[in-house]
Design an enzyme around this catalytic site. Structure first.
Site, PDB file in Angstrom:
ATOM      1  CE  LYS A   1       8.807   0.050   3.063  1.00  0.00           C
ATOM      2  NZ  LYS A   1       8.346  -1.279   3.357  1.00  0.00           N
TER       3      LYS A   1
ATOM      4  CG  ASP B   1      14.309   6.144   6.415  1.00  0.00           C
ATOM      5  OD1 ASP B   1      13.677   6.390   5.370  1.00  0.00           O
ATOM      6  OD2 ASP B   1      14.228   5.049   7.020  1.00  0.00           O
TER       7      ASP B   1
ATOM      8  CE1 TYR C   1      10.321  -0.847   9.319  1.00  0.00           C
ATOM      9  CE2 TYR C   1      12.659  -0.900   8.823  1.00  0.00           C
ATOM     10  CZ  TYR C   1      11.417  -1.504   8.818  1.00  0.00           C
ATOM     11  OH  TYR C   1      11.283  -2.768   8.307  1.00  0.00           O
TER      12      TYR C   1
HETATM   13  N1  PLP Z   1      12.836   2.865   6.502  1.00  0.00           N
HETATM   14  C1  PLP Z   1      11.505   2.987   6.618  1.00  0.00           C
HETATM   15  C2  PLP Z   1      10.926   4.301   7.053  1.00  0.00           C
HETATM   16  C3  PLP Z   1      10.676   1.897   6.355  1.00  0.00           C
HETATM   17  O1  PLP Z   1       9.338   2.033   6.494  1.00  0.00           O
HETATM   18  C4  PLP Z   1      11.254   0.662   5.953  1.00  0.00           C
HETATM   19  C5  PLP Z   1      10.404  -0.521   5.684  1.00  0.00           C
HETATM   20  O2  PLP Z   1       9.241  -0.574   6.047  1.00  0.00           O
HETATM   21  C6  PLP Z   1      12.637   0.575   5.842  1.00  0.00           C
HETATM   22  C7  PLP Z   1      13.391   1.699   6.112  1.00  0.00           C
HETATM   23  C8  PLP Z   1      13.305  -0.719   5.444  1.00  0.00           C
HETATM   24  O3  PLP Z   1      13.146  -0.964   4.092  1.00  0.00           O
HETATM   25  P1  PLP Z   1      13.082  -2.442   3.425  1.00  0.00           P
HETATM   26  O4  PLP Z   1      11.858  -3.106   3.942  1.00  0.00           O
HETATM   27  O5  PLP Z   1      13.058  -2.128   1.967  1.00  0.00           O
HETATM   28  O6  PLP Z   1      14.310  -3.174   3.848  1.00  0.00           O
END
Ligand code: PLP
Length: 373
Positions: A196, A171, A99
């Site tokens: 999400k 993750d 990400y």
């Molecule tokens: N990990 C993944 C796979 C994500 O898609 C995202 C956000 O799009 C994050 C982490 C980060 O999360 P946040 O936007 O809640 O900070």
């Protein structure tokens, strides 16, 4: 207890004072001592702990089969808590298509912290093995990955990490605990952007780290949460707990929609490739079948017509909303390279989709007209 039952009951306590069936957020920032100077309910100050956050954390730990969870104000704060739990000079291995926000943390914030990292294709275990150094402390996996939906082998990565004195974080945002439970496959921590699927309605920002053991690194994650103050509000914790009750139903329905959309796209002449682990043509299909209970509701696809065609399809859809993020009830579409910025490695002809809960026929009709144009 089965997952659906846990999703509703884990972490919930009856309200003895009022008999209320549905929990309410406790907004108080501070809690009273009794005449002996003790805190009879265990909470002192909401940055350190709050009843609603404790309920949410118990729920998250139960869903992942972990011993404890720490909830954060965003997924990014959750990932940073793990990285900042490492020491300057330590080394992290992360996926080459991690990400982009996690990549930015490693490149910009944590380089100054003295952390080094290598971005490796985690689907190639020989490449991971070769990248491990004496100072490697963490392998950071993201499976399925964002936005290429690559699937990496959690059990094999855990074995590699442990053999070299490192730990494995997954993750698991795309998969959710409905479809994948990394701690049961040997991972040490699971990280979620609860923004999400767990939130599920595109109206709450949050994150979490769930631990297999109460170990040193998780202690530092807790410190970062309470002493660093990267906490979710009581109202956000309440929203998340409310949403998680329907998580299994939402995710399974979204997965069914995503499979139908992926099959439609795979048969369309304007589409060059569909990245979805539920298609037998996907490189990670067999592994996903073994380590997941479903293939998720995220997919991406590339167009023969290149970047211009991708942007034209995104412009033409009517039911899909052109927006970043994922996991909500509404379907989203995004030209991913545009949002990732100048360091992107995402193909320019790629569109990423979060498939929601609308009827699959309507979603497919919308894509059909957009692709025809
Ligand atoms: N990990 C993944 C796979 C994500 O898609 C995202 C956000 O799009 C994050 C982490 C980060 O999360 P946040 O936007 O809640 O900070």
């Amino acid at each position: 207890m089965k997952f659906e039952t846990l999703a509703i009951h884990a972490g919930r306590e009856a309200d003895i004072a009022t008999g209320a069936v549905a929990p309410s957020p406790i907004l108080s920032t501070t809690f009273a001592r009794d005449v002996h100077g003790e805190y009879p309910h265990g909470h002192v100050y909401t940055r350190s702990s709050n009843p609603g956050r404790a309920s949410l954390e118990a729920l998250l730990a139960a869903l992942e089969g972990g011993v404890a969870a720490a909830a954060f104000g965003s997924g990014s704060a959750a990932s940073l808590s793990l990285f900042q739990g490492l020491a300057p000079g330590d080394h992290v291995i992360a996926p080459d298509d991690v990400y982009h926000g996690t990549r930015t943390q490693l490149r910009e914030l944590l380089a100054r912290w003295g952390l080094t990292h290598s971005l490796i294709d985690l689907t190639r275990l020989d490449a991971v093995r070769a990248a491990i150094r004496p100072e490697t402390r963490l392998i950071w996996a993201e499976t399925p990955s964002n936005p290429l939906l690559k699937v990496s082998d959690i059990a094999a990565l855990a074995e590699l990490a442990h053999a070299s004195g490192a730990q494995l974080v997954v993750d698991s945002t795309f998969a959710t605990p409905v479809l994948q439970q990394p701690l049961q496959l040997g991972a040490d921590y699971v990280m979620h952007s609860t923004t999400k699927y767990l939130g599920g309605h595109s109206d709450v920002l949050g994150g979490a780290v769930i631990a297999r053991r109460q170990d040193e690194l998780f202690g530092r994650v807790r410190d970062y949460q309470g002493k660093g103050g990267a906490v979710p509000s009581p109202f956000d914790c309440w929203l998340l707990q409310r949403s998680i009750a329907t998580l299994p139903l939402r995710v399974r329905a979204q997965v069914a929609n995503a499979q139908a959309v992926a099959e439609f796209l795979a048969a369309h002449p304007a589409v060059s490739v569909v990245h979805y682990p539920g298609l037998s043509s996907h490189a990670g299909h067999a592994l996903a079948s073994a380590q997941m209970k479903g293939y998720g509701a995220m997919l991406s696809f590339q167009l023969h017509g290149g970047r211009e065609a991708a942007l034209a399809v995104a412009a033409k859809v009517a039911l899909f909303t052109r927006a970043t993020s994922l996991g909500g009830v509404e379907s989203l579409i995004e030209h991913r390279a545009s949002v990732e910025g100048p360091h992107t490695t995402t193909p320019q002809d790629l569109l990423r989709m979060s498939v929601g809960l609308e009827h699959a026929d309507d979603l497919i009709d919308d894509l059909r007209q957009a692709l025809a144009a």
